[in-house]
Write a protein that holds these residues in place. Sequence first.
Motif, mmCIF file in Angstrom:
data_model
loop_
_atom_site.group_PDB
_atom_site.id
_atom_site.type_symbol
_atom_site.label_atom_id
_atom_site.label_comp_id
_atom_site.label_asym_id
_atom_site.label_seq_id
_atom_site.Cartn_x
_atom_site.Cartn_y
_atom_site.Cartn_z
ATOM 1 N N LYS A 1 48.641 38.125 35.097
ATOM 2 C CA LYS A 1 49.905 38.850 35.712
ATOM 3 C C LYS A 1 49.455 39.088 37.229
ATOM 4 C CE LYS A 1 51.261 41.711 31.718
ATOM 5 N NZ LYS A 1 51.265 42.991 31.052
ATOM 6 N N ASP A 2 48.216 39.324 37.732
ATOM 7 C CA ASP A 2 48.042 39.582 38.962
ATOM 8 C C ASP A 2 48.207 38.246 39.853
ATOM 9 O OD1 ASP A 2 46.692 40.773 41.545
ATOM 10 O OD2 ASP A 2 45.075 39.166 40.952
ATOM 11 N N ALA A 3 47.730 36.995 38.851
ATOM 12 C CA ALA A 3 47.904 35.865 39.428
ATOM 13 C C ALA A 3 49.204 35.151 39.498
ATOM 14 C CB ALA A 3 46.878 34.810 38.662
ATOM 15 N N THR A 4 50.346 35.582 38.822
ATOM 16 C CA THR A 4 51.577 35.173 38.929
ATOM 17 C C THR A 4 52.471 36.088 39.454
ATOM 18 O OG1 THR A 4 51.817 36.334 36.557
ATOM 19 C CG2 THR A 4 51.399 33.845 36.929
ATOM 20 N N GLY A 5 52.141 37.281 39.984
ATOM 21 C CA GLY A 5 53.013 38.366 40.609
ATOM 22 C C GLY A 5 53.269 37.794 41.976
ATOM 23 N N GLN B 1 43.195 31.059 39.919
ATOM 24 C CA GLN B 1 43.086 32.011 39.100
ATOM 25 C C GLN B 1 43.753 32.110 37.657
ATOM 26 O OE1 GLN B 1 43.688 35.964 41.132
ATOM 27 N NE2 GLN B 1 43.744 36.988 39.183
ATOM 28 N N ARG B 2 44.945 31.785 37.955
ATOM 29 C CA ARG B 2 45.718 31.716 36.529
ATOM 30 C C ARG B 2 45.358 30.395 35.667
ATOM 31 N NH1 ARG B 2 49.922 31.283 40.671
ATOM 32 N NH2 ARG B 2 50.714 29.265 41.126
ATOM 33 N N ILE B 3 44.873 29.320 36.406
ATOM 34 C CA ILE B 3 44.614 28.327 35.455
ATOM 35 C C ILE B 3 43.170 28.671 34.733
ATOM 36 C CG2 ILE B 3 43.496 26.023 35.662
ATOM 37 C CD1 ILE B 3 45.336 25.346 38.092
ATOM 38 N N ASP B 4 42.471 29.293 35.562
ATOM 39 C CA ASP B 4 41.004 29.968 35.035
ATOM 40 C C ASP B 4 41.175 30.834 33.979
ATOM 41 O OD1 ASP B 4 39.635 28.482 36.589
ATOM 42 O OD2 ASP B 4 39.101 30.065 38.046
ATOM 43 N N VAL B 5 42.259 31.894 34.059
ATOM 44 C CA VAL B 5 42.477 32.815 33.182
ATOM 45 C C VAL B 5 42.894 31.996 31.541
ATOM 46 C CG1 VAL B 5 44.028 34.623 32.160
ATOM 47 C CG2 VAL B 5 42.970 34.724 34.566
ATOM 48 N N VAL B 6 43.933 31.219 31.809
ATOM 49 C CA VAL B 6 44.238 30.492 30.314
ATOM 50 C C VAL B 6 43.220 29.473 29.783
ATOM 51 C CG1 VAL B 6 45.830 28.675 29.858
ATOM 52 C CG2 VAL B 6 46.849 30.469 31.325
ATOM 53 N N SER B 7 42.587 28.877 30.868
ATOM 54 C CA SER B 7 41.423 28.094 30.119
ATOM 55 C C SER B 7 40.441 28.980 29.481
ATOM 56 C CB SER B 7 40.482 27.275 31.439
ATOM 57 O OG SER B 7 41.551 26.443 31.980
#
Length: 354
Positions: free
Chosen positions: A328-332, A343-349
Amino acid sequence: MTYHDVTISEIRTTAVDFSFGELLNLHRDKEIIIRPEYQRLFRWSNEQRSRLIESVLMGLPIPPIFLIENENGVLELIDGLQRTSSALQFLDHVAIHEPELVLSGCDFMEELNGKTFNTLDSLLRLKVKRTPIRATIIHRAGSSFVKYELFKRLNTGGSLLSAQEIRNCSSRMVEGGDRFYDLIQNLAAYRPFKAAIARLPASMRDLRADEELVLRFFALIAAKDRFKGNIEEWLDGFMEDVLFERIRVDLGELESNFVETFDVIADTFGDQAFTRFNSHGEATGRLAPAYYEAVCASVSADPDNIRRQNPMEVIGKLREAFQSDDFKDATGPGANTVQKLYQRIDVVSHYLRS
């Protein structure tokens, strides 16, 4: 030639007044090419086309058109397709493979409504045929970059073309650009990709947003580190770097990566890969570009990892990733930075590997 080599001397133009009748004859003789891929042929409504004819008959000035001279000396229409094709459709619909234009919505000369070219009286027919339109001819230049930039600048900022349509058409100005454009079109029609992006609204598909998603995938794979807040500039810059060989990419390798990635995404997630989940764990809403980037980059990096897992379990992991505070922090707010992208790629991975 590089970006900085372009000089004013390479751009030579001539202004000519063509009558609509002359344009029709030049089109019939294939001395002027009207390419439908430059602009969707009739985004204008029947009423808009009719009002152009009404304006001609009222003697109102018609905005100019732009043509570019190709390698064979043939002129290609690059701006003004709506005006030109509307007039040609009225004069001879068979010549441009369209239905006969029956005038409607004319409010100053209401007597025109219901008329076709052949049912107008002879004086009005001659007026339409003889009305001039100013044409600026851009003469053949040695630089593909000049032609590319001229088309982009003529069309940027108008309401007729979306950003991706301008990219598609501009690429045709560059030697070898056809292959790049055709690849994007073909992959946008790839069945697993269409299934995966099914939540993309139809109105956005009409503006070639599906093709832009293909380009976005390529940019993620080949130019992720150049990601920037202005997505259009990022995609424009990547495509131009490829077309003008500022960077070297293997289109065959990109295609294979794309196909493998979307085979896995469609088989595993269906249309749930790029959207939010509600409190009941149900996929909801339209495709979200930030989610698309994160999932595509994660899956393309290790598709075999997804294949080895149970699809229902993987969907659960993806749901947890999307609902995490880090994602949420990486897509806000401020999500369009390269740091937030990574960051959002790392979270999903991380979630998909666990």
